[in-house]
Design a protein around this motif. Structure first.
Motif, PDB file in Angstrom:
ATOM      1  N   ALA A 193      49.360 103.056  14.037  1.00 14.37           N
ATOM      2  CA  ALA A 193      50.226 104.065  13.443  1.00 14.37           C
ATOM      3  C   ALA A 193      51.703 103.810  13.705  1.00 14.37           C
ATOM      4  CB  ALA A 193      49.843 105.455  13.959  1.00 14.37           C
ATOM      5  N   ARG A 194      52.052 103.234  14.880  1.00 13.49           N
ATOM      6  CA  ARG A 194      53.458 103.072  15.233  1.00 13.49           C
ATOM      7  C   ARG A 194      54.090 101.848  14.602  1.00 13.49           C
ATOM      8  NH1 ARG A 194      55.289 107.521  15.768  1.00 13.49           N
ATOM      9  NH2 ARG A 194      57.208 106.445  16.349  1.00 13.49           N
ATOM     10  N   GLU A 195      53.352 101.066  13.847  1.00  9.09           N
ATOM     11  CA  GLU A 195      53.940  99.904  13.189  1.00  9.09           C
ATOM     12  C   GLU A 195      55.001 100.352  12.192  1.00  9.09           C
ATOM     13  OE1 GLU A 195      51.056  97.288  11.518  1.00  9.09           O
ATOM     14  OE2 GLU A 195      50.012  96.967  13.406  1.00  9.09           O
ATOM     15  N   SER A 196      55.988  99.494  11.952  1.00 13.66           N
ATOM     16  CA  SER A 196      57.131  99.874  11.114  1.00 13.66           C
ATOM     17  C   SER A 196      56.889  99.641   9.633  1.00 13.66           C
ATOM     18  CB  SER A 196      58.377  99.087  11.543  1.00 13.66           C
ATOM     19  OG  SER A 196      58.163  97.692  11.353  1.00 13.66           O
ATOM     20  N   ARG A 197      55.762  99.044   9.263  1.00 16.73           N
ATOM     21  CA  ARG A 197      55.493  98.727   7.856  1.00 16.73           C
ATOM     22  C   ARG A 197      54.137  99.290   7.445  1.00 16.73           C
ATOM     23  NH1 ARG A 197      55.532  92.616   7.059  1.00 16.73           N
ATOM     24  NH2 ARG A 197      57.756  92.923   7.446  1.00 16.73           N
ATOM     25  N   GLY A 198      54.096  99.950   6.286  1.00 15.27           N
ATOM     26  CA  GLY A 198      52.853 100.520   5.783  1.00 15.27           C
ATOM     27  C   GLY A 198      52.678 100.248   4.303  1.00 15.27           C
ATOM     28  N   VAL A 199      51.471 100.502   3.800  1.00  8.47           N
ATOM     29  CA  VAL A 199      51.128 100.212   2.407  1.00  8.47           C
ATOM     30  C   VAL A 199      50.444 101.426   1.791  1.00  8.47           C
ATOM     31  CG1 VAL A 199      49.726  98.788   0.868  1.00  8.47           C
ATOM     32  CG2 VAL A 199      50.907  97.743   2.793  1.00  8.47           C
ATOM     33  N   ILE A 200      50.787 101.706   0.531  1.00 11.85           N
ATOM     34  CA  ILE A 200      50.109 102.723  -0.271  1.00 11.85           C
ATOM     35  C   ILE A 200      49.611 102.057  -1.539  1.00 11.85           C
ATOM     36  CG2 ILE A 200      50.395 104.837  -1.621  1.00 11.85           C
ATOM     37  CD1 ILE A 200      52.502 105.733   0.391  1.00 11.85           C
ATOM     38  N   LEU A 201      48.340 102.268  -1.881  1.00  9.37           N
ATOM     39  CA  LEU A 201      47.773 101.746  -3.121  1.00  9.37           C
ATOM     40  C   LEU A 201      47.644 102.886  -4.115  1.00  9.37           C
ATOM     41  CD1 LEU A 201      44.982  99.414  -1.648  1.00  9.37           C
ATOM     42  CD2 LEU A 201      47.351  98.857  -2.232  1.00  9.37           C
ATOM     43  N   LEU A 202      48.145 102.676  -5.344  1.00  7.55           N
ATOM     44  CA  LEU A 202      48.153 103.694  -6.384  1.00  7.55           C
ATOM     45  C   LEU A 202      47.051 103.461  -7.396  1.00  7.55           C
ATOM     46  CD1 LEU A 202      52.005 103.822  -7.056  1.00  7.55           C
ATOM     47  CD2 LEU A 202      50.683 105.276  -5.508  1.00  7.55           C
ATOM     48  N   GLY A 203      46.523 104.580  -7.944  1.00  3.53           N
ATOM     49  CA  GLY A 203      45.521 104.494  -8.996  1.00  3.53           C
ATOM     50  C   GLY A 203      46.149 104.343 -10.364  1.00  3.53           C
ATOM     51  N   ALA A 204      45.299 104.362 -11.399  1.00  5.62           N
ATOM     52  CA  ALA A 204      45.768 104.131 -12.766  1.00  5.62           C
ATOM     53  C   ALA A 204      46.747 105.199 -13.232  1.00  5.62           C
ATOM     54  CB  ALA A 204      44.575 104.059 -13.715  1.00  5.62           C
ATOM     55  N   ARG A 205      46.621 106.442 -12.716  1.00  4.43           N
ATOM     56  CA  ARG A 205      47.500 107.545 -13.122  1.00  4.43           C
ATOM     57  C   ARG A 205      48.626 107.778 -12.119  1.00  4.43           C
ATOM     58  NH1 ARG A 205      42.376 109.146 -13.848  1.00  4.43           N
ATOM     59  NH2 ARG A 205      42.415 110.410 -11.952  1.00  4.43           N
ATOM     60  N   GLY A 206      48.780 106.854 -11.180  1.00  2.00           N
ATOM     61  CA  GLY A 206      49.833 106.978 -10.198  1.00  2.00           C
ATOM     62  C   GLY A 206      49.443 107.749  -8.961  1.00  2.00           C
ATOM     63  N   GLU A 207      48.162 108.170  -8.872  1.00  2.00           N
ATOM     64  CA  GLU A 207      47.711 108.904  -7.701  1.00  2.00           C
ATOM     65  C   GLU A 207      47.493 107.966  -6.522  1.00  2.00           C
ATOM     66  OE1 GLU A 207      43.867 107.602  -9.692  1.00  2.00           O
ATOM     67  OE2 GLU A 207      45.937 108.103 -10.248  1.00  2.00           O
ATOM     68  N   VAL A 208      47.561 108.498  -5.314  1.00  2.00           N
ATOM     69  CA  VAL A 208      47.375 107.691  -4.117  1.00  2.00           C
ATOM     70  C   VAL A 208      45.881 107.481  -3.881  1.00  2.00           C
ATOM     71  CG1 VAL A 208      47.693 107.578  -1.618  1.00  2.00           C
ATOM     72  CG2 VAL A 208      49.511 108.500  -3.076  1.00  2.00           C
ATOM     73  N   GLU A 209      45.454 106.220  -3.932  1.00  2.00           N
ATOM     74  CA  GLU A 209      44.056 105.895  -3.661  1.00  2.00           C
ATOM     75  C   GLU A 209      43.839 105.536  -2.199  1.00  2.00           C
ATOM     76  OE1 GLU A 209      42.727 102.856  -6.325  1.00  2.00           O
ATOM     77  OE2 GLU A 209      42.282 104.298  -7.919  1.00  2.00           O
ATOM     78  N   TYR A 210      44.880 104.990  -1.582  1.00  2.00           N
ATOM     79  CA  TYR A 210      44.750 104.598  -0.173  1.00  2.00           C
ATOM     80  C   TYR A 210      46.141 104.554   0.440  1.00  2.00           C
ATOM     81  CZ  TYR A 210      44.075 101.812   4.027  1.00  2.00           C
ATOM     82  OH  TYR A 210      44.076 101.377   5.326  1.00  2.00           O
ATOM     83  N   ALA A 211      46.256 105.027   1.671  1.00  2.00           N
ATOM     84  CA  ALA A 211      47.506 104.916   2.433  1.00  2.00           C
ATOM     85  C   ALA A 211      47.163 104.494   3.846  1.00  2.00           C
ATOM     86  CB  ALA A 211      48.262 106.241   2.439  1.00  2.00           C
ATOM     87  N   SER A 212      47.778 103.400   4.304  1.00  2.00           N
ATOM     88  CA  SER A 212      47.523 102.948   5.671  1.00  2.00           C
ATOM     89  C   SER A 212      48.066 103.972   6.665  1.00  2.00           C
ATOM     90  CB  SER A 212      48.166 101.584   5.912  1.00  2.00           C
ATOM     91  OG  SER A 212      49.579 101.689   5.876  1.00  2.00           O
TER      92      SER A 212
END
Length: 341
Positions: free
Chosen positions: A192-211
């Motif tokens: 959690a304390r890492e300075s870099r994260g990733v969010i993956l978006l679905g076809a409609r722009g919704e969040v499918e995954y967030a690290s």
């Protein structure tokens, strides 16, 4: 300033439109330099990244050319290129535009310099032109052009000045793709304390995954409304959100968002950065004084100011603090910035 001829303008726009397809994760390739050479003709074209700490050169030659510095740590080359070249001195002062050696020296004066003897004579170069991607002094990025005969013109300078921000964007876009790939590889092990994260978006722009780091950064910076507006705008520019002295940079790569927290920028003068860059390379105060034509007492005073600004007490701590911040190298001032919290 000379005007750009219509034919040149059309060729420049075509280059900008096609350049991204020539790179990928390696934005500057031999093929891209071939196309650049159609805009500014030269006998020799090379792209070099000067990594001063540790000393290393990354070289990309135009297809068919050969510079010969690849992978070499050349003491004389670094000192001459960065601290004895008249262009290198201007880079340290923050001038990254297209510059010719003839802006500063006559041919006779050039022939008497170590820069000529060590850096360009070996390639048969008599006329030299360079444009840089704006970067910190610890890691320079240069496009270098050489001719055996025939000086470069103001038209050549103008073309490169117009291209410079596009070349910077190519480099940053490739860096973002590499960082995203690295972040995706480590998703399952991210803390959690890492300075870099990733969010993956679905076809409609919704969040499918967030690290987990991405969720933490969103909670702490809370850029909700600004982030929604930025996503809906379809902007390709990074979103920058500030929280006091902290800064969150969000970049979109396809259907993914790369979030990264950066440290505050260090407010050092150009001379203080020169001195600290040489400290990072292991130079003593006396050696720095000789390279920069300063008195040793002046070097010591600059270091005192650096320590105070960085809130450190030693050379080692100053170098670590100076090289630590991760910012948008070569920024072109086009980021969307939210209101500070």
């Amino acid at each position: 300033m000379p005007a750009l001829a219509r034919g040149d303008a059309e060729r420049l726009l075509r280059f900008v439109g096609e350049a991204e397809s020539l790179g990928g994760d390696d934005p500057i390739t031999g093929d891209l330099l071939v196309e650049l050479g159609r805009l500014v003709q030269a006998d020799w074209i090379v792209y070099i990244e000067h990594d001063c700490v540790p000393r290393h050169l990354l070289e990309v030659d135009r297809t068919g050319d050969s510079c010969g510095w690849d992978g070499e740590c050349v003491e004389d080359f670094f000192d001459v290129e960065l601290y004895e070249s008249p262009i290198g001195q201007r880079r340290l002062q923050g001038d990254f535009g297209a510059l010719m050696v003839s802006d500063f020296l006559t041919q006779r004066e050039l022939h008497r310099t170590r820069f000529y003897e060590i850096a360009i004579r070996r390639f048969g170069i008599e006329h030299y032109l360079e444009v840089d991607i704006p970067s910190p002094p610890s890691h320079w990025k240069s496009f270098e052009f050489g001719r055996a005969e025939g000086a470069f013109s103001e038209r050549d300078r103008l073309v490169l000045d117009l291209l410079q921000p596009h070349l910077g964007r190519l480099w940053r876009a490739a860096r973002t793709r590499r960082e995203l790939a690295a972040a995706l590889t480590g998703l399952d092990h991210a803390e959690a304390r890492e300075s870099r994260g990733v969010i993956l978006l679905g076809a409609r722009g919704e969040v499918e995954y967030a690290s987990e780091p991405a969720r933490r950064l969103l909670r702490e910076f809370a850029p909700d409304a600004t982030l929604v507006d930025w996503l809906e705008s379809g902007s390709r520019r990074p979103l920058v959100h500030r929280l006091g002295e902290r800064r969150l940079i969000i970049e979109r790569v396809g259907d993914a968002l790369l979030l990264e927290e950066t440290r505050p920028e260090v407010d050092l003068t150009a001379r203080e950065r020169e001195v600290l860059t040489l400290v990072a390379r292991g130079k003593t105060n006396a050696e720095i004084a000789r390279l920069l034509w300063l008195a040793p007492s002046t070097v010591a005073k600059h270091l005192e100011n650096v320590y105070a600004k960085l809130n450190v007490k030693t050379r080692t701590a100053a170098v670590a603090r100076f090289l630590g911040p991760i910012g948008l190298e070569g920024g072109d001032g086009e980021s969307i910035v939210s209101a500070q919290n």
